[in-house]
Design a protein around this motif. Structure first.
Motif, PDB file in Angstrom:
ATOM      1  N   ALA A   1      32.622  33.321  41.179  1.00  0.00           N
ATOM      2  CA  ALA A   1      32.466  34.739  40.865  1.00  0.00           C
ATOM      3  C   ALA A   1      32.206  34.904  39.369  1.00  0.00           C
ATOM      4  O   ALA A   1      32.847  34.256  38.544  1.00  0.00           O
ATOM      5  CB  ALA A   1      33.716  35.515  41.264  1.00  0.00           C
ATOM      6  N   VAL A   2      31.259  35.763  39.041  1.00  0.00           N
ATOM      7  CA  VAL A   2      30.938  36.085  37.650  1.00  0.00           C
ATOM      8  C   VAL A   2      31.006  37.602  37.526  1.00  0.00           C
ATOM      9  O   VAL A   2      30.320  38.317  38.264  1.00  0.00           O
ATOM     10  CB  VAL A   2      29.538  35.556  37.266  1.00  0.00           C
ATOM     11  N   TYR A   3      31.847  38.098  36.607  1.00  0.00           N
ATOM     12  CA  TYR A   3      32.060  39.545  36.519  1.00  0.00           C
ATOM     13  C   TYR A   3      32.608  39.911  35.144  1.00  0.00           C
ATOM     14  O   TYR A   3      33.018  39.046  34.362  1.00  0.00           O
ATOM     15  CB  TYR A   3      33.018  40.011  37.618  1.00  0.00           C
ATOM     16  N   TRP A   4      32.595  41.211  34.852  1.00  0.00           N
ATOM     17  CA  TRP A   4      33.119  41.694  33.577  1.00  0.00           C
ATOM     18  C   TRP A   4      34.614  41.401  33.506  1.00  0.00           C
ATOM     19  O   TRP A   4      35.358  41.703  34.431  1.00  0.00           O
ATOM     20  CB  TRP A   4      32.854  43.191  33.416  1.00  0.00           C
ATOM     21  N   SER A   5      35.042  40.808  32.416  1.00  0.00           N
ATOM     22  CA  SER A   5      36.413  40.305  32.294  1.00  0.00           C
ATOM     23  C   SER A   5      37.453  41.400  32.489  1.00  0.00           C
ATOM     24  O   SER A   5      37.287  42.534  32.037  1.00  0.00           O
ATOM     25  CB  SER A   5      36.617  39.658  30.923  1.00  0.00           C
ATOM     26  N   ALA A   6      38.545  41.010  33.152  1.00  0.00           N
ATOM     27  CA  ALA A   6      39.663  41.919  33.374  1.00  0.00           C
ATOM     28  C   ALA A   6      40.919  41.456  32.651  1.00  0.00           C
ATOM     29  O   ALA A   6      41.571  42.239  31.965  1.00  0.00           O
ATOM     30  CB  ALA A   6      39.944  42.046  34.873  1.00  0.00           C
ATOM     31  N   ASN A   7      41.258  40.151  32.788  1.00  0.00           N
ATOM     32  CA  ASN A   7      42.504  39.666  32.198  1.00  0.00           C
ATOM     33  C   ASN A   7      42.489  38.145  32.022  1.00  0.00           C
ATOM     34  O   ASN A   7      43.426  37.461  32.414  1.00  0.00           O
ATOM     35  CB  ASN A   7      43.680  40.064  33.101  1.00  0.00           C
ATOM     36  N   PRO A   8      41.444  37.578  31.421  1.00  0.00           N
ATOM     37  CA  PRO A   8      41.422  36.120  31.256  1.00  0.00           C
ATOM     38  C   PRO A   8      42.445  35.661  30.218  1.00  0.00           C
ATOM     39  O   PRO A   8      42.645  36.320  29.197  1.00  0.00           O
ATOM     40  CB  PRO A   8      39.994  35.848  30.773  1.00  0.00           C
TER      41      PRO A   8
ATOM     42  N   GLY B   1      36.155  28.877  30.442  1.00  0.00           N
ATOM     43  CA  GLY B   1      37.313  27.999  30.555  1.00  0.00           C
ATOM     44  C   GLY B   1      38.583  28.756  30.248  1.00  0.00           C
ATOM     45  O   GLY B   1      38.779  29.224  29.127  1.00  0.00           O
ATOM     46  N   HIS B   2      39.449  28.914  31.250  1.00  0.00           N
ATOM     47  CA  HIS B   2      40.673  29.707  31.096  1.00  0.00           C
ATOM     48  C   HIS B   2      41.712  29.177  32.075  1.00  0.00           C
ATOM     49  O   HIS B   2      41.437  28.266  32.869  1.00  0.00           O
ATOM     50  CB  HIS B   2      40.387  31.192  31.362  1.00  0.00           C
ATOM     51  N   CYS B   3      42.911  29.754  32.027  1.00  0.00           N
ATOM     52  CA  CYS B   3      43.963  29.321  32.954  1.00  0.00           C
ATOM     53  C   CYS B   3      44.298  30.401  33.967  1.00  0.00           C
ATOM     54  O   CYS B   3      45.341  30.351  34.618  1.00  0.00           O
ATOM     55  CB  CYS B   3      45.212  28.881  32.192  1.00  0.00           C
ATOM     56  N   GLY B   4      43.407  31.372  34.117  1.00  0.00           N
ATOM     57  CA  GLY B   4      43.620  32.398  35.128  1.00  0.00           C
ATOM     58  C   GLY B   4      42.971  33.709  34.750  1.00  0.00           C
ATOM     59  O   GLY B   4      42.748  34.003  33.571  1.00  0.00           O
ATOM     60  N   GLU B   5      42.644  34.501  35.771  1.00  0.00           N
ATOM     61  CA  GLU B   5      41.968  35.785  35.570  1.00  0.00           C
ATOM     62  C   GLU B   5      42.212  36.654  36.799  1.00  0.00           C
ATOM     63  O   GLU B   5      42.359  36.149  37.914  1.00  0.00           O
ATOM     64  CB  GLU B   5      40.472  35.528  35.343  1.00  0.00           C
ATOM     65  N   TYR B   6      42.296  37.962  36.589  1.00  0.00           N
ATOM     66  CA  TYR B   6      42.399  38.899  37.708  1.00  0.00           C
ATOM     67  C   TYR B   6      41.070  38.947  38.469  1.00  0.00           C
ATOM     68  O   TYR B   6      40.012  38.638  37.920  1.00  0.00           O
ATOM     69  CB  TYR B   6      42.674  40.318  37.208  1.00  0.00           C
ATOM     70  N   TRP B   7      41.146  39.355  39.723  1.00  0.00           N
ATOM     71  CA  TRP B   7      39.943  39.768  40.448  1.00  0.00           C
ATOM     72  C   TRP B   7      40.352  40.744  41.531  1.00  0.00           C
ATOM     73  O   TRP B   7      41.320  40.504  42.269  1.00  0.00           O
ATOM     74  CB  TRP B   7      39.195  38.598  41.094  1.00  0.00           C
ATOM     75  N   GLU B   8      39.641  41.860  41.590  1.00  0.00           N
ATOM     76  CA  GLU B   8      39.873  42.877  42.613  1.00  0.00           C
ATOM     77  C   GLU B   8      38.574  43.112  43.371  1.00  0.00           C
ATOM     78  O   GLU B   8      37.477  42.917  42.841  1.00  0.00           O
ATOM     79  CB  GLU B   8      40.350  44.189  41.974  1.00  0.00           C
ATOM     80  N   ASP B   9      38.714  43.568  44.593  1.00  0.00           N
ATOM     81  CA  ASP B   9      37.572  43.716  45.485  1.00  0.00           C
ATOM     82  C   ASP B   9      36.539  44.718  44.978  1.00  0.00           C
ATOM     83  O   ASP B   9      35.356  44.622  45.310  1.00  0.00           O
ATOM     84  CB  ASP B   9      38.071  44.145  46.872  1.00  0.00           C
ATOM     85  N   HIS B  10      36.977  45.667  44.147  1.00  0.00           N
ATOM     86  CA  HIS B  10      36.041  46.696  43.695  1.00  0.00           C
ATOM     87  C   HIS B  10      35.276  46.293  42.437  1.00  0.00           C
ATOM     88  O   HIS B  10      34.401  47.034  41.990  1.00  0.00           O
ATOM     89  CB  HIS B  10      36.783  48.016  43.439  1.00  0.00           C
TER      90      HIS B  10
ATOM     91  N   ALA C   1      41.112  42.832  23.847  1.00  0.00           N
ATOM     92  CA  ALA C   1      39.870  43.437  23.348  1.00  0.00           C
ATOM     93  C   ALA C   1      38.833  43.522  24.464  1.00  0.00           C
ATOM     94  O   ALA C   1      38.079  44.499  24.554  1.00  0.00           O
ATOM     95  CB  ALA C   1      39.329  42.636  22.175  1.00  0.00           C
ATOM     96  N   CYS C   2      38.808  42.506  25.322  1.00  0.00           N
ATOM     97  CA  CYS C   2      37.902  42.540  26.480  1.00  0.00           C
ATOM     98  C   CYS C   2      38.313  43.647  27.442  1.00  0.00           C
ATOM     99  O   CYS C   2      37.478  44.429  27.911  1.00  0.00           O
ATOM    100  CB  CYS C   2      37.926  41.195  27.204  1.00  0.00           C
ATOM    101  N   LYS C   3      39.592  43.696  27.734  1.00  0.00           N
ATOM    102  CA  LYS C   3      40.103  44.689  28.681  1.00  0.00           C
ATOM    103  C   LYS C   3      39.859  46.104  28.176  1.00  0.00           C
ATOM    104  O   LYS C   3      39.562  47.017  28.959  1.00  0.00           O
ATOM    105  CB  LYS C   3      41.605  44.453  28.916  1.00  0.00           C
TER     106      LYS C   3
END
Length: 324
Positions: free
Chosen positions: A208-215, A165-174, A250-252
């Motif tokens: 999409a489920v992936y390692w966090s980038a910027n939640p 549950g968040h208000c936004g997250e990055y996602w890139e094609d790679h 800390a995630c990033k």
């Protein structure tokens, strides 16, 4: 291109993620006490058959808030008074989980909302987390996985924060990503938030489920036992602008193993905008509380990015997706 992995269809053990605590040892709500927030939360929980506990929140002394707010060297962004109160409250509830020796826990803020299909959503998420972390899916035939592990680890064991549950997250094609079709995912056309441009890079009506980038925003996050310990160690001394931003950093920085679910499956519910209801953080910063609960609680508000709101279904028998 991202690594597109199809989740398994086995009912064991990921089906445990569809139980009344969504496969976690406990679901806890962070709350200052009974209000429109908790009443709506409990109504949504009853509708979707979720067991949510609301532990009493200990009093936070103003002097502690002031001291916490000033921690860290000059030149770094520091939390406001209201953000410091919220940060300390998150730390308190995480300490509670450590003291209770919880294996896993899902922590919710008390004004959140979710889809009426949350239990089936979480089964798909559990399958995806296992695939992303390469955790064995065939637990029954794997001698390295004990029966206890199988019964208590629907999401596997190789994660520390699961940010649902968040208000936004990055996602890139790679990004290494588990993608799956999900008709319950908010379509691009209805998605609201600063991350809309990133969301639109993900195929429409897929999760999409992936390692966090910027939640950003700590509406709902699960912690493993090790994750709780690390969050307290890394975030216990403030030195940042807000709890969620510091956890994101800390995630990033790969200091915590964090996984994001996008689009989110939990989001904040907003009372009808015409009443100008004030957030707890803003109240902590000295802003007026705004409208009285009796004036707006019976009027349906809205929730962003959640197609079939459990709150609104429970309270008004309607959906309340906020449109762009």
């Amino acid at each position: 291109m991202p690594k597109r992995i199809s989740p398994t269809t086995s009912e064991h053990p990921t089906h445990i993620a569809g139980n009344s605590t969504l496969g976690f040892q406990s679901i806890l709500a962070l709350s200052t006490g009974p209000s429109w927030r908790t009443r709506g939360l409990q109504a949504a929980a009853k509708l979707t058959n979720l067991e949510i506990q609301i532990p009493p929140q200990p009093h936070i002394h103003p002097d502690l808030v002031n001291a916490f707010q000033s921690l860290g060297p000059e030149g770094i962004r520091k939390p406001t008074h209201g953000a410091s109160i919220a940060w300390l409250a998150h730390l308190d509830i995480i300490k509670y989980t450590v003291q209770a020796n919880m294996d896993t826990v899902l922590i919710l803020e008390d004004d959140v909302d979710w889809d009426v299909r949350i239990r089936s959503q979480m089964i798909r998420i559990a399958q995806s987390v296992r695939n992303l972390t390469h955790y064995p899916n065939d637990d029954i035939n794997n001698p390295a996985i004990t029966t206890h592990e199988s019964e208590t680890a629907p999401y596997g064991r190789d994660w520390e924060v699961l940010w649902i549950g968040h208000c936004g997250e990055y996602w890139e094609d790679h990004y290494e990503t588990v993608l799956y079709d999900d008709p319950t995912a908010c379509p691009h056309s209805d998605y609201i938030g600063w991350a809309k441009g990133y969301i639109e890079r993900i195929p429409d009506r897929r999760r999409a489920v992936y390692w966090s980038a910027n939640p950003v925003c700590s509406f709902a996050y699960a912690l493993s036992r090790e994750g709780a310990r690390k969050v307290l160690e890394l975030l216990g001394g403030a030195q940042g602008e807000a709890f969620d931003v510091s956890m994101m950093m800390a995630c990033k920085g790969k200091k915590i193993k964090c996984i994001s679910v996008v689009p989110e499956v939990v989001h904040q519910y907003f009372p009808d905008q015409s009443f100008g209801v004030t957030s707890n953080v803003d109240i902590g910063n000295g802003k007026e509380a705004g409208a009285k609960e009796a004036d707006f609680e019976g009027v349906m508000g809205s929730t962003e990015n959640i197609l079939e709101s459990a709150r609104c279904r429970a309270l008004w028998e309607q959906t309340c997706l906020r449109k762009p």
